[in-house]
Motif scaffolding. Structure first.
Motif, PDB file in Angstrom:
ATOM      1  N   PRO A 141       0.794  -1.230   0.000  1.00 16.42           N
ATOM      2  CA  PRO A 141       0.000   0.000   0.000  1.00 16.42           C
ATOM      3  C   PRO A 141       0.828   1.283   0.000  1.00 16.42           C
ATOM      4  N   HIS A 142       2.123   1.203   0.369  1.00 20.46           N
ATOM      5  CA  HIS A 142       2.927   2.419   0.415  1.00 20.46           C
ATOM      6  C   HIS A 142       3.555   2.750  -0.940  1.00 20.46           C
ATOM      7  N   ILE A 143       3.536   1.804  -1.893  1.00 26.28           N
ATOM      8  CA  ILE A 143       4.213   2.042  -3.166  1.00 26.28           C
ATOM      9  C   ILE A 143       3.444   3.023  -4.076  1.00 26.28           C
ATOM     10  N   PRO A 144       2.120   2.845  -4.313  1.00 25.41           N
ATOM     11  CA  PRO A 144       1.417   3.783  -5.195  1.00 25.41           C
ATOM     12  C   PRO A 144       1.491   5.245  -4.738  1.00 25.41           C
ATOM     13  N   PRO A 145       1.244   5.557  -3.444  1.00 24.00           N
ATOM     14  CA  PRO A 145       1.371   6.966  -3.053  1.00 24.00           C
ATOM     15  C   PRO A 145       2.796   7.494  -3.151  1.00 24.00           C
ATOM     16  N   LEU A 146       3.783   6.611  -2.956  1.00 22.17           N
ATOM     17  CA  LEU A 146       5.170   7.028  -3.140  1.00 22.17           C
ATOM     18  C   LEU A 146       5.417   7.387  -4.601  1.00 22.17           C
ATOM     19  N   ARG A 147       4.955   6.524  -5.516  1.00 27.69           N
ATOM     20  CA  ARG A 147       5.108   6.812  -6.943  1.00 27.69           C
ATOM     21  C   ARG A 147       4.435   8.136  -7.307  1.00 27.69           C
ATOM     22  N   ASP A 148       3.212   8.340  -6.804  1.00 28.08           N
ATOM     23  CA  ASP A 148       2.474   9.567  -7.113  1.00 28.08           C
ATOM     24  C   ASP A 148       3.216  10.803  -6.599  1.00 28.08           C
ATOM     25  N   GLU A 149       3.812  10.690  -5.416  1.00 27.22           N
ATOM     26  CA  GLU A 149       4.539  11.823  -4.848  1.00 27.22           C
ATOM     27  C   GLU A 149       5.805  12.110  -5.662  1.00 27.22           C
ATOM     28  N   LEU A 150       6.468  11.069  -6.143  1.00 23.87           N
ATOM     29  CA  LEU A 150       7.672  11.269  -6.950  1.00 23.87           C
ATOM     30  C   LEU A 150       7.333  11.858  -8.317  1.00 23.87           C
ATOM     31  N   VAL A 151       6.172  11.512  -8.849  1.00 23.35           N
ATOM     32  CA  VAL A 151       5.714  12.134 -10.092  1.00 23.35           C
ATOM     33  C   VAL A 151       5.407  13.605  -9.845  1.00 23.35           C
ATOM     34  N   LYS A 152       4.731  13.879  -8.757  1.00 25.14           N
ATOM     35  CA  LYS A 152       4.364  15.257  -8.422  1.00 25.14           C
ATOM     36  C   LYS A 152       5.586  16.139  -8.229  1.00 25.14           C
ATOM     37  N   SER A 153       6.628  15.582  -7.620  1.00 25.46           N
ATOM     38  CA  SER A 153       7.827  16.375  -7.331  1.00 25.46           C
ATOM     39  C   SER A 153       8.794  16.439  -8.509  1.00 25.46           C
ATOM     40  N   GLY A 154       8.521  15.676  -9.577  1.00 20.83           N
ATOM     41  CA  GLY A 154       9.389  15.725 -10.752  1.00 20.83           C
ATOM     42  C   GLY A 154      10.539  14.738 -10.732  1.00 20.83           C
ATOM     43  N   VAL A 155      10.604  13.887  -9.707  1.00 20.57           N
ATOM     44  CA  VAL A 155      11.630  12.847  -9.698  1.00 20.57           C
ATOM     45  C   VAL A 155      11.355  11.847 -10.819  1.00 20.57           C
ATOM     46  N   LEU A 156      10.066  11.517 -11.013  1.00 22.73           N
ATOM     47  CA  LEU A 156       9.642  10.646 -12.115  1.00 22.73           C
ATOM     48  C   LEU A 156       8.910  11.486 -13.160  1.00 22.73           C
ATOM     49  N   VAL A 157       9.245  11.272 -14.419  1.00 19.89           N
ATOM     50  CA  VAL A 157       8.586  11.992 -15.513  1.00 19.89           C
ATOM     51  C   VAL A 157       8.045  10.978 -16.513  1.00 19.89           C
ATOM     52  N   PRO A 158       6.924  11.274 -17.177  1.00 18.91           N
ATOM     53  CA  PRO A 158       6.368  10.345 -18.168  1.00 18.91           C
ATOM     54  C   PRO A 158       7.360  10.093 -19.300  1.00 18.91           C
ATOM     55  N   ASP A 159       7.427   8.827 -19.736  1.00 20.27           N
ATOM     56  CA  ASP A 159       8.314   8.444 -20.833  1.00 20.27           C
ATOM     57  C   ASP A 159       7.657   7.291 -21.586  1.00 20.27           C
ATOM     58  N   GLY A 160       6.746   7.617 -22.494  1.00 13.86           N
ATOM     59  CA  GLY A 160       6.010   6.595 -23.234  1.00 13.86           C
ATOM     60  C   GLY A 160       5.121   5.796 -22.299  1.00 13.86           C
ATOM     61  N   ILE A 161       5.295   4.470 -22.304  1.00  9.57           N
ATOM     62  CA  ILE A 161       4.468   3.622 -21.438  1.00  9.57           C
ATOM     63  C   ILE A 161       5.092   3.458 -20.047  1.00  9.57           C
ATOM     64  N   PHE A 162       6.184   4.169 -19.794  1.00  7.58           N
ATOM     65  CA  PHE A 162       6.859   4.091 -18.508  1.00  7.58           C
ATOM     66  C   PHE A 162       6.948   5.477 -17.864  1.00  7.58           C
ATOM     67  N   TYR A 163       7.447   5.490 -16.637  1.00  8.00           N
ATOM     68  CA  TYR A 163       7.980   6.705 -16.022  1.00  8.00           C
ATOM     69  C   TYR A 163       9.492   6.569 -16.031  1.00  8.00           C
ATOM     70  N   ARG A 164      10.185   7.689 -16.044  1.00  7.55           N
ATOM     71  CA  ARG A 164      11.645   7.679 -16.045  1.00  7.55           C
ATOM     72  C   ARG A 164      12.164   8.541 -14.895  1.00  7.55           C
ATOM     73  N   PHE A 165      13.219   8.067 -14.227  1.00  9.01           N
ATOM     74  CA  PHE A 165      13.848   8.847 -13.168  1.00  9.01           C
ATOM     75  C   PHE A 165      14.596  10.021 -13.803  1.00  9.01           C
ATOM     76  N   ALA A 166      14.214  11.232 -13.420  1.00 13.18           N
ATOM     77  CA  ALA A 166      14.879  12.434 -13.932  1.00 13.18           C
ATOM     78  C   ALA A 166      16.137  12.767 -13.136  1.00 13.18           C
ATOM     79  N   GLN A 167      16.344  12.098 -12.021  1.00 12.96           N
ATOM     80  CA  GLN A 167      17.514  12.336 -11.180  1.00 12.96           C
ATOM     81  C   GLN A 167      17.787  11.085 -10.363  1.00 12.96           C
ATOM     82  N   ASP A 168      18.985  10.985  -9.819  1.00  9.96           N
ATOM     83  CA  ASP A 168      19.265   9.916  -8.869  1.00  9.96           C
ATOM     84  C   ASP A 168      18.362  10.108  -7.661  1.00  9.96           C
ATOM     85  N   TYR A 169      17.869   8.989  -7.101  1.00 12.31           N
ATOM     86  CA  TYR A 169      16.982   9.106  -5.946  1.00 12.31           C
ATOM     87  C   TYR A 169      17.260   7.957  -4.981  1.00 12.31           C
TER      88      TYR A 169
END
Length: 280
Positions: free
Chosen positions: A208-236
């Motif tokens: 249960p902690h993984i989806p909200p973590l992913r959403d928060e990383l998308v919101k903060s710009g750590v993860l960015v959309p990349d086709g059918i995936f998300y991509r790490f925009a920085q080391d995390y």
């Protein structure tokens, strides 16, 4: 560095000091604030961090502020802010911190937390940088450096950015559903490198902690959309290789078994070889 248990118990008020430093840190659990707020240390000018680590969440919620004195601001937060469970307060024992100093420290701490992206920052506004003389800013920066040494000792990592991979650190890879993650072990957990990809669809049984973590990383710009995936925009940096691997692959897994070197050794095997334990 010295940590003093003011009430004789680790769950009570604690003070942290460093040799040759005029600063003083206080760690005050929220249930102890009302009983402890009359102490003279809360009557000084200072900067503070309110923190809560929600159960089952990778990211804590934090609020960073300043007060002159800090007691008044903490009294307000005690009655008006519901989320926090502990306060970390830093003041000067010799009273050398003035209003401009603490506003500068607040500004820098918010900037560092925003850049590190390791917490949900509850601050509604980004505090501006106050005008300081070159000498005063140098003093404030020196005070900040000592604070940043204290925070990790107290278990606060929201200002920490992952250190660059060292030549001696092995690179590990994990794959799942087309996503590819690359990363390495760190002192505080596991770092996933920029450019790694993350699946967009998780299995229904994901922790249960993984989806909200992913959403928060998308919101903060750590993860960015990349086709059918998300991509790490920085080391995390994650708290564990399992959390990092589960996020990348979208399913529950033991990171020690699934992160592997280029020659096929698992993280578990590497750890056991380094510790002299015979792998099964």
């Amino acid at each position: 560095m010295r940590i003093f248990l003011a009430e004789g118990t680790p769950s009570g008020l604690r003070f942290v000091e460093k040799t040759n430093w005029s600063g003083q840190g206080m760690v005050c659990p929220r249930p102890r604030f009302t009983a402890m707020k009359s102490r003279q240390e809360f009557g000084r000018a200072g900067v503070y961090v309110l923190l809560e680590q929600p159960e089952g969440s990778e990211l804590p919620t934090a609020y960073i502020g300043e007060g002159d004195p800090v007691r008044h601001r903490l009294e307000q937060h005690n009655s008006q802010k519901a989320f926090w469970t502990v306060s970390y307060v830093f003041t000067s024992k010799d009273g050398n911190l003035n209003k401009a100093h603490i506003e500068y420290l607040e500004h820098r701490l918010v900037a560092l937390a925003t850049e590190a992206k390791r917490c949900k920052l509850d601050n509604g506004n980004t505090p501006g940088k106050p005008s300081l003389s070159e000498a005063d800013q140098a003093d404030a920066d020196s005070f900040l450096d000592d604070m940043l040494l204290c925070f990790p000792v107290l278990g606060v990592t929201i200002f920490e950015k992952p250190q660059a991979q060292q030549p001696s650190q092995l690179l590990f890879q994990i794959t799942g559903k087309g996503a590819v993650g690359n990363g390495y072990e760190s002192e505080d957990g596991f770092v996933v490198r920029a450019g790694s990809t993350v699946v967009q669809k998780f299995v229904d049984s994901i922790g249960p902690h993984i989806p909200p973590l992913r959403d928060e990383l998308v919101k903060s710009g750590v993860l960015v959309p990349d086709g059918i995936f998300y991509r790490f925009a920085q080391d995390y940096e994650f708290s564990s290789p399992s959390t990092a691997g589960s996020l990348v692959c979208g399913s529950n897994l033991n990171g020690r078994d699934f992160w592997k070197t280029t020659d096929g050794r698992t993280l578990k095997q590497v750890q056991e070889a380094l510790s002299g334990v015979q792998a099964e």
